[in-house]
Design an enzyme around this catalytic site. Structure first.
Site, PDB file in Angstrom:
ATOM      1  N   THR A   1       4.996   1.712  -1.470  1.00  0.00           N
ATOM      2  CA  THR A   1       5.441   1.645  -0.076  1.00  0.00           C
ATOM      3  C   THR A   1       6.743   0.874   0.093  1.00  0.00           C
ATOM      4  O   THR A   1       7.583   1.225   0.938  1.00  0.00           O
ATOM      5  CB  THR A   1       4.330   0.967   0.770  1.00  0.00           C
TER       6      THR A   1
ATOM      7  N   SER B   1       1.534   4.600  -6.282  1.00  0.00           N
ATOM      8  CA  SER B   1       0.830   4.011  -7.425  1.00  0.00           C
ATOM      9  C   SER B   1      -0.513   4.668  -7.714  1.00  0.00           C
ATOM     10  O   SER B   1      -1.129   4.391  -8.737  1.00  0.00           O
ATOM     11  CB  SER B   1       0.679   2.504  -7.267  1.00  0.00           C
ATOM     12  N   SER B   2      -0.967   5.570  -6.847  1.00  0.00           N
ATOM     13  CA  SER B   2      -2.196   6.290  -7.189  1.00  0.00           C
ATOM     14  C   SER B   2      -1.946   7.287  -8.325  1.00  0.00           C
ATOM     15  O   SER B   2      -2.900   7.818  -8.907  1.00  0.00           O
ATOM     16  CB  SER B   2      -2.781   6.988  -5.960  1.00  0.00           C
TER      17      SER B   2
ATOM     18  N   THR C   1       0.853  -0.786  -3.797  1.00  0.00           N
ATOM     19  CA  THR C   1      -0.236  -1.773  -3.742  1.00  0.00           C
ATOM     20  C   THR C   1      -1.584  -1.226  -4.220  1.00  0.00           C
ATOM     21  O   THR C   1      -2.445  -1.994  -4.630  1.00  0.00           O
ATOM     22  CB  THR C   1      -0.404  -2.321  -2.303  1.00  0.00           C
ATOM     23  N   ASP C   2      -1.762   0.109  -4.170  1.00  0.00           N
ATOM     24  CA  ASP C   2      -3.102   0.642  -4.479  1.00  0.00           C
ATOM     25  C   ASP C   2      -3.576   0.280  -5.882  1.00  0.00           C
ATOM     26  O   ASP C   2      -4.744  -0.047  -6.081  1.00  0.00           O
ATOM     27  CB  ASP C   2      -3.122   2.165  -4.296  1.00  0.00           C
TER      28      ASP C   2
ATOM     29  N   GLN D   1     -20.680  -5.902  -8.670  1.00  0.00           N
ATOM     30  CA  GLN D   1     -20.036  -5.168  -7.571  1.00  0.00           C
ATOM     31  C   GLN D   1     -19.895  -6.056  -6.330  1.00  0.00           C
ATOM     32  O   GLN D   1     -19.376  -5.608  -5.311  1.00  0.00           O
ATOM     33  CB  GLN D   1     -20.777  -3.873  -7.239  1.00  0.00           C
TER      34      GLN D   1
END
Ligand code: ASP
Length: 339
Positions: A17, A62-63, A93-94, A276
């Site tokens: 971004t 970044s995905s 950021t992902d 988790q």
């Protein structure tokens, strides 16, 4: 401290971004970001910024980042280390926390700070945090006293292999649930935490990228069974991360499930249990359900984040070490990733 203006910082723009522009298809990375950053910072007392080609392809969201990208980035930084005091990476950021954690293993012993940053809103858009994050990253990158891989975002400098976007808030996109922030920054500069020690970690083995290293990640959920585990492992996995319930881990009273793990362990698959829960730490044996899982070969990932667990496993699968050493290194903290 403010950024040392006599220092030289290598900056690698990988996408995200920070440098994106809107298009008819949605936000897309731009290629002219270096010139726009230089223009926006002209006249400021900053270190010498040297834009480096990351050698990992054009800027991306970044995905789209893959493990090979981490190894290419690490190689570029190592190649350029002699000519720079530190490095800043601009990243989406992902998956920023994955790249940061991977680099912490791949760049162990570099003796240069490597700071990874991004933005919530693109440079030039109203309210963009891009330049504030970048200035904070530059200040951290000139501090040779503290040479580790960190994340600079929203006024905080976090240890990269402890940071995660998964539990961030709209205000603080990244969190570091198991380790305090290393420093805070604002327009007055960067203030290191008072009790911070310079990293002193054992030398970690070097890794070369293996395209066939396969890791599968399975969150525990009611109804999870042996068939699912076996199907995942049949994809040729070298390692399985079981992201277990915060205290009981998984269905340890299901003999088929336990047998599926034991068979995988006998076949040489690395089995790692992490929690988790945001603040969770795996404690094998605390509840009886976890004991058969540990007996089947599931190693405790203690308080590793998902990002650190996945990247550490990838790194270890790419190190030329035997299976016993790999398990031993998995249990030990190599660069601050484990308490
Ligand atoms: N999807 C974007 C990326 O990770 C999000 C961002 O940079 O904030 O590249």
């Amino acid at each position: 401290m403010t950024a040392d203006k006599h220092a030289s910082v290598g900056v690698l723009y990988t996408g995200g971004t920070f440098g994106m522009r809107p298009s008819a298809r949605g936000y897309e990375p731009s290629t002219d970001l270096p010139a726009r950053v230089d223009a926006a910072l002209a006249g400021e007392d900053l270190p010498l910024i040297n834009w480096l080609d990351p050698d990992a392809g054009p800027p991306v969201g970044s995905s789209d980042i893959t493990p090979e990208f981490w190894y290419r980035l690490a190689a570029t930084i190592r190649r350029n280390a002699d000519n720079h005091d530190g490095f800043v990476i601009i990243h989406g950021t992902d998956t920023l926390a994955y790249t940061g954690a991977a680099l912490s293993f791949l760049l162990a012993g570099l003796e240069r700070p490597v700071v990874i940053t991004g933005a919530r809103a693109p440079l030039g858009e109203p309210g963009s945090d891009a330049l504030d994050n970048f200035r904070g990253a530059l200040a951290a990158a000139t501090c040779r006293r503290h040479p580790e891989v960190t994340v600079a975002f929203n006024g905080l400098l976090l240890r990269a292999n402890r940071s995660s976007k998964r539990y961030g808030t709209p205000q603080h996109l990244f969190s570091s649930p198991h380790w305090p922030a290393l420093a805070a920054f604002d327009h007055n500069g960067l203030r290191w935490a008072a009790d911070l020690h310079a990293p002193d970690w054992p030398t970690a083995p070097t890794a070369s990228f293996r395209a066939d290293a396969r890791i599968v990640l399975l969150p525990a959920y009611p109804g999870m069974d042996a068939q699912t585990v076996r199907a995942l492992l049949d994809t040729g996995a070298d390692a399985l991360i079981l992201e277990g319930y915060p205290s009981g881990i998984g269905p340890g009273s299901d003999p088929d499930f336990v047998q599926a793990l034991a068979d995988a362990d006998s076949a040489g698959v690395l089995l790692l249990g992490i929690s988790q829960g945001q603040y969770g730490t795996v404690r094998m044996g605390q509840y009886a359900t976890s004991t058969p899982l540990a007996e089947a070969g599931l190693l405790s990932g203690a308080d590793l984040t998902r990002e650190a667990a996945l990247t550490k496993l990838h790194y270890l699968l790419c190190c030329d070490v035997d299976a016993a050493t790999r398990k031993d290194l998995l249990r030990r903290s190599l660069c601050g990733e484990l308490s």
